[in-house]
Scaffold this motif. Structure first.
Motif, short mmCIF file in Angstrom:
data_model
loop_
_atom_site.label_atom_id
_atom_site.label_comp_id
_atom_site.label_asym_id
_atom_site.label_seq_id
_atom_site.Cartn_x
_atom_site.Cartn_y
_atom_site.Cartn_z
N ASP A 135 -8.00 75.44 -41.69
CA ASP A 135 -9.05 75.77 -41.49
C ASP A 135 -8.99 77.23 -40.51
OD1 ASP A 135 -10.92 74.45 -42.86
OD2 ASP A 135 -11.32 73.08 -41.40
N PRO A 136 -9.78 78.22 -40.65
CA PRO A 136 -9.48 79.37 -39.64
C PRO A 136 -9.79 78.89 -38.25
CG PRO A 136 -10.66 80.23 -41.69
CD PRO A 136 -10.56 78.60 -41.54
N LEU A 137 -9.10 79.32 -37.44
CA LEU A 137 -9.19 78.99 -36.00
C LEU A 137 -9.87 80.41 -35.28
CD1 LEU A 137 -8.95 77.46 -33.27
CD2 LEU A 137 -6.53 78.51 -33.21
N ALA A 165 -14.68 76.51 -26.78
CA ALA A 165 -15.94 75.98 -27.21
C ALA A 165 -16.23 76.22 -28.68
CB ALA A 165 -17.40 76.65 -26.48
N CYS A 166 -15.76 77.60 -28.96
CA CYS A 166 -15.99 77.96 -30.41
C CYS A 166 -15.01 76.92 -31.27
CB CYS A 166 -15.39 79.02 -30.75
SG CYS A 166 -16.64 80.41 -30.35
N ALA A 167 -13.78 76.63 -30.76
CA ALA A 167 -12.74 75.82 -31.50
C ALA A 167 -13.26 74.48 -31.48
CB ALA A 167 -11.22 76.14 -30.85
N ARG A 168 -13.93 73.89 -30.64
CA ARG A 168 -14.16 72.58 -30.47
C ARG A 168 -15.28 72.11 -31.66
NH1 ARG A 168 -12.80 68.81 -27.17
NH2 ARG A 168 -14.22 67.07 -26.92
N ILE A 169 -16.23 73.35 -31.91
CA ILE A 169 -17.25 73.00 -32.96
C ILE A 169 -16.91 73.53 -34.49
CG2 ILE A 169 -19.05 72.75 -31.28
CD1 ILE A 169 -19.93 75.56 -32.12
N GLY A 170 -15.43 74.21 -34.18
CA GLY A 170 -15.23 74.52 -35.68
C GLY A 170 -15.78 75.94 -35.96
N ALA A 171 -16.32 76.67 -34.74
CA ALA A 171 -16.60 78.09 -35.22
C ALA A 171 -15.15 79.02 -35.18
CB ALA A 171 -17.75 78.51 -34.21
N ILE A 172 -15.38 80.04 -35.68
CA ILE A 172 -14.23 80.87 -35.57
C ILE A 172 -14.55 82.14 -34.71
CG2 ILE A 172 -12.80 82.60 -37.25
CD1 ILE A 172 -14.09 81.00 -39.49
N HIS A 173 -13.72 82.07 -33.66
CA HIS A 173 -13.63 83.04 -32.66
C HIS A 173 -13.05 84.25 -33.11
CE1 HIS A 173 -9.83 82.42 -30.60
NE2 HIS A 173 -10.23 81.12 -30.56
#
Ligand code: PRX
Length: 635
Positions: free
Chosen positions: A243-245, A139-147
């Motif tokens: 972009d950081p994943l 879900a983080c990866a889907r919206i570009g948030a860095i987990h």
């Protein structure tokens, strides 16, 4: 046609040579043919190890979750993506199909957005091995948030340090977790951590154990009702290749953990490609990696690598010993596991149990056995090969690191002849070098040295979060123009590599990387302690165990050593977690030091390992007299 699936040794050598001669063409073909891009790259690779700076597929746009989920929907919508096996063998396993995964990841992503999480924000995930762990990552990866996943066995202090280092805005956790017969109060640990984490605005709590937990008004939310209201659809954020994943912390030689930063495109390409080949993955296989997703092994080979190939990946919540030591084999039989990937420490613990617990189960589905995390000793290798693999399933002894993102040195099963205790050959595109202490590369075979990598590979970490200088100092300064792994290795007469172990202050205990500095820092917090030094010593199950030498402050009072040992281990548990507890604690009058005041760990290591025949010259020490005292009182 790219060589996405390598089938024989000649092909391996041919493809390997191509990957070294023309790395850009090679990786471009792999990337082009096997992934979904929103926009293709402008440049395959640019690099400079002196800065250090590495970029793969620059200019490309993608979302890794479209590669791991969306693109499989038309052909594999009803196929199981995640097969969840709960801690309790009586609780039914859960099969999450690719379509269900799509919906659940979107719901979770929509909840994150509602909580104000945006592209580039950091989200800390402190969740046990339940489906929500994988789903929250995606879900983080889907919206570009860095987990930033923190292994749910770390203490509240360790968690707080990691949350603060990357200034996470949100924490995902669970009420509690199951580990064998035990229940752990995860939410309590999070609450304690968050007393000192000003960046965190909200906490999402998964219900797992149904314990009564404190919910902080305005900050904490039960996840389930939010998910129920959220849409099952959602667009993936289009990300840039570099972009950081994610960030994943690993121990280092100072007290502060290193937040290794992995980026999107190269990580995806490399983990997918290594997964396919290292495990000779085929469409109907059931792949099981027993690692926790809190470590890199789980990120790359439970979540991203398998899902990018449309595989079925098993997630196991429990431990190998519950309800008994037959559990792994029961799961292999139950789900007809085809590839089984675990750590030498687990193999050694299971090998001690007697074969009845293996023979009870039908393991004939197994095709490939994997090992990772530490050197596998000869005895464990043979037991794994004979008792589990029945001599038919090749063992892939995979060497790699949090920093490398994916498998670097490994046999390819049915392709590379295996050799006990050898990780064998570099994976496609990986260019290892053995270095001597003068900084020169040691050429030829039958040599040993410090292991470096001299050319970039797509999934290498790009930096340490917030501290690029430390990244440079740690990995690119020991040897000019090379990535230094921190490991020693030897190369045999045919060019196979054997990893001999760490050459720095990291000790691998049960496959977990532990830096000596944070443990010593924790011990030194004890009011009675003056100084301490930690070393590893051989242990038949854990590989290494920890031995602590502790000097006490001279207060004139006598101290109860047994109580002190308990208090010291409690401090370590509080500051780091139970994985870092010491097996032995010896109280000493002093620690051997060089004239410049540096603790001579080499001597301490030898004494702890009962290997005192050749301590070397101790006369140059500042305090040579302590050596005899330490030897006389060794535990
Ligand atoms: O010393 C090597 C050892 O584990 C270290 C990396 O630990 P970590 O970042 O936690 O990642 C572990 C899982 C990838 C390495 O520097 N190591 C890992 N695999 C092996 C190994 N040592 C020997 N043989 C291996 N197969």
């Amino acid at each position: 046609m790219s060589h996405y699936h390598i089938k024989h040794l000649e092909e391996y050598y041919q493809v390997y040579r191509k990957s070294v001669r023309e790395p850009e063409n090679f990786w471009e073909e792999i990337a082009e043919e096997h992934f979904l891009w929103r926009k293709k790259w402008d440049k395959v690779l640019s690099w400079d190890f002196t800065k250090p700076e590495v970029k793969w597929f620059e200019g490309a746009q993608l979302n890794i979750t479209e590669n791991c989920i969306d693109r499989h929907l038309s052909t594999r919508g009803d196929k199981t993506a995640i097969l969840f096996e709960p801690n309790d063998p009586n609780e039914p396993a859960e099969h999450i199909t690719y379509r269900q995964l799509y919906e659940r990841v979107n719901q979770f992503a929509n909840v994150l957005k509602e909580q104000g999480i945006q592209r580039g924000d950091r989200v800390c995930i402190y969740v046990p091995m339940i489906p929500e762990l994988a789903i929250s990552i995606l879900a983080c990866a889907r919206i570009g948030a860095i987990h930033s996943v923190v292994f749910a066995g770390f203490s509240s202090k360790a968690l707080a340090t990691r949350i603060n280092d990357s200034e996470c805005k949100l924490v995902v956790t669970a009420d509690g977790s199951y580990r064998g017969a035990k229940t752990i109060d995860l939410k309590g640990i999070v609450d304690e951590a968050l007393q000192n984490c000003p960046s965190v605005k909200s906490v999402l709590v998964v219900k797992r154990t149904n314990e009564d937990v404190h919910m902080e008004a305005g900050r904490d939310h039960w996840l389930e009702p939010l998910l129920d209201k959220a849409s099952k659809e959602g667009k993936a954020e289009i990300m840039n290749a570099e972009d950081p994943l994610f960030i994943l912390y690993t121990s280092g030689s100072t007290g502060r953990p290193k937040g290794m930063v992995h980026t999107s495109a190269g990580y995806m390409v490399y983990t997918a490609y290594t997964f396919k080949n290292t495990f000779q993955y085929r469409e109907h296989d059931i792949f099981w990696c027993t690692a926790d997703i809190g470590w890199i092994t789980g990120h790359s080979y439970i979540v991203y690598g398998p899902l990018a190939n449309g595989a079925t990946t098993v997630m196991f919540e429990g431990v190998p010993s519950y309800p008994d030591f037959g559990r792994f084999w029961e799961i292999v039989q139950k789900h007809k596991v085809t590839q089984f990937y675990t750590a030498p420490t687990a193999i050694r613990a299971l090998a001690k149990q007697g074969v009845e617990l293996v023979d009870k189960y039908d393991l004939s589905s197994l095709k490939v056995l994997g090992s990772v995390g530490e050197p596998i000793n000869e005895e464990a290798w043979h037991w794994y090969n004979d008792t589990i693999g029945k001599g038919k399933s090749p063992i892939v002894d995979t060497w790699w690191q949090t920093e490398t993102g994916g498998i670097m040195i490994t046999p390819i099963p049915f392709v590379t002849p295996t050799k006990p205790t050898y990780a064998t050959l570099p994976f496609i595109g990986v260019q290892p070098a053995l270095m001597d202490d003068n900084g020169q590369e040691i050429k030829g075979n039958q040599v040993d040295g410090k292991l470096c990598i001299k050319f970039p590979w797509p999934s290498m970490a790009r930096t340490i979060w917030g501290d690029h200088q430390r990244y440079k100092d740690t990995y690119f300064s020991a040897f000019e123009n090379k990535y230094f792994t921190g490991d020693g290795a030897l190369r045999d007469e045919v060019g196979y590599y054997r990893i001999t172990g760490r050459v720095d202050d990291v000790i691998i205990v049960s496959g977990h990387n532990l830096g000596t500095a944070p443990i010593e820092d924790a011990i030194n917090e004890h009011p009675a302690v003056s100084e301490s030094a930690i070393v590893g010593f051989p242990h038949d199950v854990k590989g290494n165990a920890l031995y602590g030498y502790v000097t006490l402050k001279d207060t004139g009072e006598s101290r109860n050593h047994e109580n002190l040992r308990k208090e010291i281990n409690q401090l370590i548990t509080d500051r780091i977690g139970p994985i870092a507890k010491l097996d032995k604690i010896q109280f000493t009058q002093g620690l051997p030091k060089t004239r410049s005041g540096k603790i001579m760990r080499r001597i301490l290591r030898k004494i702890a390992s009962n290997d005192t025949s050749n301590l070397g010259d101790t006369s140059t020490l500042l305090n040579p007299e302590v050596v005899q005292e330490i030897m006389d009182n060794v535990l």
